[in-house]
Structures are given as structure tokens and as C-alpha cells.
Design an enzyme around this catalytic site. Structure first.
Site, PDB file in Angstrom:
ATOM      1  N   HIS A  55      53.855  44.194  37.387  1.00 14.05           N
ATOM      2  CA  HIS A  55      53.158  45.104  36.475  1.00 14.05           C
ATOM      3  C   HIS A  55      52.166  45.948  37.265  1.00 14.05           C
ATOM      4  O   HIS A  55      51.616  45.486  38.286  1.00 14.05           O
ATOM      5  CB  HIS A  55      52.387  44.312  35.413  1.00 14.05           C
ATOM      6  CG  HIS A  55      53.254  43.710  34.358  1.00 14.05           C
ATOM      7  ND1 HIS A  55      52.863  43.613  33.049  1.00 14.05           N
ATOM      8  CD2 HIS A  55      54.497  43.170  34.415  1.00 14.05           C
ATOM      9  CE1 HIS A  55      53.816  43.042  32.343  1.00 14.05           C
ATOM     10  NE2 HIS A  55      54.817  42.763  33.147  1.00 14.05           N
ATOM     11  N   GLU A  57      49.085  46.752  36.738  1.00 13.78           N
ATOM     12  CA  GLU A  57      47.753  46.157  36.879  1.00 13.78           C
ATOM     13  C   GLU A  57      47.732  45.094  37.965  1.00 13.78           C
ATOM     14  O   GLU A  57      46.799  45.040  38.782  1.00 13.78           O
ATOM     15  CB  GLU A  57      47.300  45.502  35.561  1.00 13.78           C
ATOM     16  CG  GLU A  57      47.219  46.438  34.395  1.00 13.78           C
ATOM     17  CD  GLU A  57      48.462  46.434  33.513  1.00 13.78           C
ATOM     18  OE1 GLU A  57      48.310  46.465  32.283  1.00 13.78           O
ATOM     19  OE2 GLU A  57      49.588  46.382  34.055  1.00 13.78           O
ATOM     20  N   CYS A  85      49.003  43.594  28.827  1.00 14.54           N
ATOM     21  CA  CYS A  85      49.696  42.486  28.166  1.00 14.54           C
ATOM     22  C   CYS A  85      48.896  41.201  28.403  1.00 14.54           C
ATOM     23  O   CYS A  85      47.893  41.210  29.120  1.00 14.54           O
ATOM     24  CB  CYS A  85      51.105  42.360  28.744  1.00 14.54           C
ATOM     25  SG  CYS A  85      51.130  41.715  30.433  1.00 14.54           S
ATOM     26  N   CYS A  88      48.465  40.355  32.202  1.00  8.74           N
ATOM     27  CA  CYS A  88      47.543  41.244  32.900  1.00  8.74           C
ATOM     28  C   CYS A  88      46.106  41.047  32.413  1.00  8.74           C
ATOM     29  O   CYS A  88      45.165  41.121  33.213  1.00  8.74           O
ATOM     30  CB  CYS A  88      47.994  42.689  32.751  1.00  8.74           C
ATOM     31  SG  CYS A  88      49.566  42.993  33.627  1.00  8.74           S
TER      32      CYS A  88
END
Length: 161
Positions: A55, A57, A85, A88
Site C-alpha cells: 500500500h 502508506e 484502510c 495502514c
């Protein structure tokens, strides 16, 4: 243009790089608040890396930690084009990111208040949160990406966008 908008603009540029690779367009940067220096960048690479952990992040947080020489990102802000999410959000808590700024809300996995608010629980660290910075632009990137993806699938084309 405010500092938040300037930094979000960089996250949007990274999201566009993800889209060019056929990835869901999410971009993130980590900024040292005292100096305004970008110390970490990332964009979604789940398909490219074949990893559910790739991801934007997490990649930005990892790079910032390496560059700063430690896992605690005290004094740093994270700018991301899409609401984080649960995974994260957990990384934000655990890395001690001081401030979170995001653009578009995520009705499917948003964990900063849309689906659930993980920051409402009494964890040992809770960041400041700024929601909706350049939200329309961030949301348009996502909606345009998925619209194009649906058109390509309907036409029987599977090559990257």
C-alpha cells in the site's frame, strides 16, 4: 496554495504513477513537519509487487523510517490520497505519525471514520487528522481509473491502463 494542498499535490502525482502501471491510484508521502522535507514516498504497488502489503502508506512509512534511521516518525505528517484502510491505520499508530492528511474518503475500507474509526480507540498514539484535502481531485482519480477499467474489461482488453 496551502502547504497541505502542495503536499497533497505530490501524493496525487504519485497516485498517477500508480495508475500508469495499472495499479489503483493511491499515493502517499511522509513530511518532516519542522522543515517541510519529504522523507518518504510511495504509491500503490500491490499488483506489481504481488503483495497485499504494498500500500502507498506502508511504502512511504518504510522509506521515511529508513531515511530517518528509526521506526518512530514523531514530528512527521503523512499525506495520502485515499483514507487509510485498517492495516495502514495500524501502521500510522505504530509508527507514531503525528499528523494524517487524506483526500478522498473510502466507503469500503476507510478506517478513519468512514467505515470504522480506529483512531477513536485508546491506543498509545493517536495522530491529528485532516480529512478531505483536495478530496474531489483524489476521488476523481479513483473514479476515472475504475471507469476506464470497467470499459477495458467490457471490451475484452486486459492490458494495463
Amino acid at each position: 496554495m496551502t502547504d497541505d494542498e502542495r503536499f497533497m499535490q505530490r501524493a496525487i502525482e504519485l497516485a498517477k504513477q500508480a495508475a500508469a502501471l495499472g495499479e489503483v491510484p493511491v499515493g502517499a508521502i511522509v513530511v518532516k513537519r519542522a522543515t517541510g522535507e519529504i522523507v518518504g514516498e510511495g504509491y500503490n504497488r500491490r499488483e506489481s509487487d504481488k503483495s497485499p502489503l504494498a500500500h502507498a502508506e506502508l511504502l512511504a512509512i518504510s522509506e521515511a523510517s529508513r531515511r530517518l534511521g528509526g521506526w518512530r516518525l514523531i514530528g512527521c505528517a503523512l499525506y495520502v490520497t485515499l483514507e487509510p484502510c485498517p492495516m495502514c491505520a495500524g501502521a500510522i499508530i505504530n509508527s507514531r505519525v503525528e499528523r494524517l492528511v487524506y483526500g478522498a474518503s473510502d466507503g469500503k475500507a476507510g478506517s478513519c471514520g468512514t467505515v470504522v474509526d480506529l483512531f477513536a480507540y485508546p491506543y498509545n498514539h493517536i495522530p491529528e487528522i485532516e480529512r478531505g484535502v483536495m478530496g474531489r481531485e483524489c476521488a476523481a482519480l479513483l473514479s476515472d481509473f475504475f471507469k476506464e477499467l470497467r470499459l477495458r474489461r467490457k471490451a475484452g482488453r486486459s492490458e494495463p491502463l
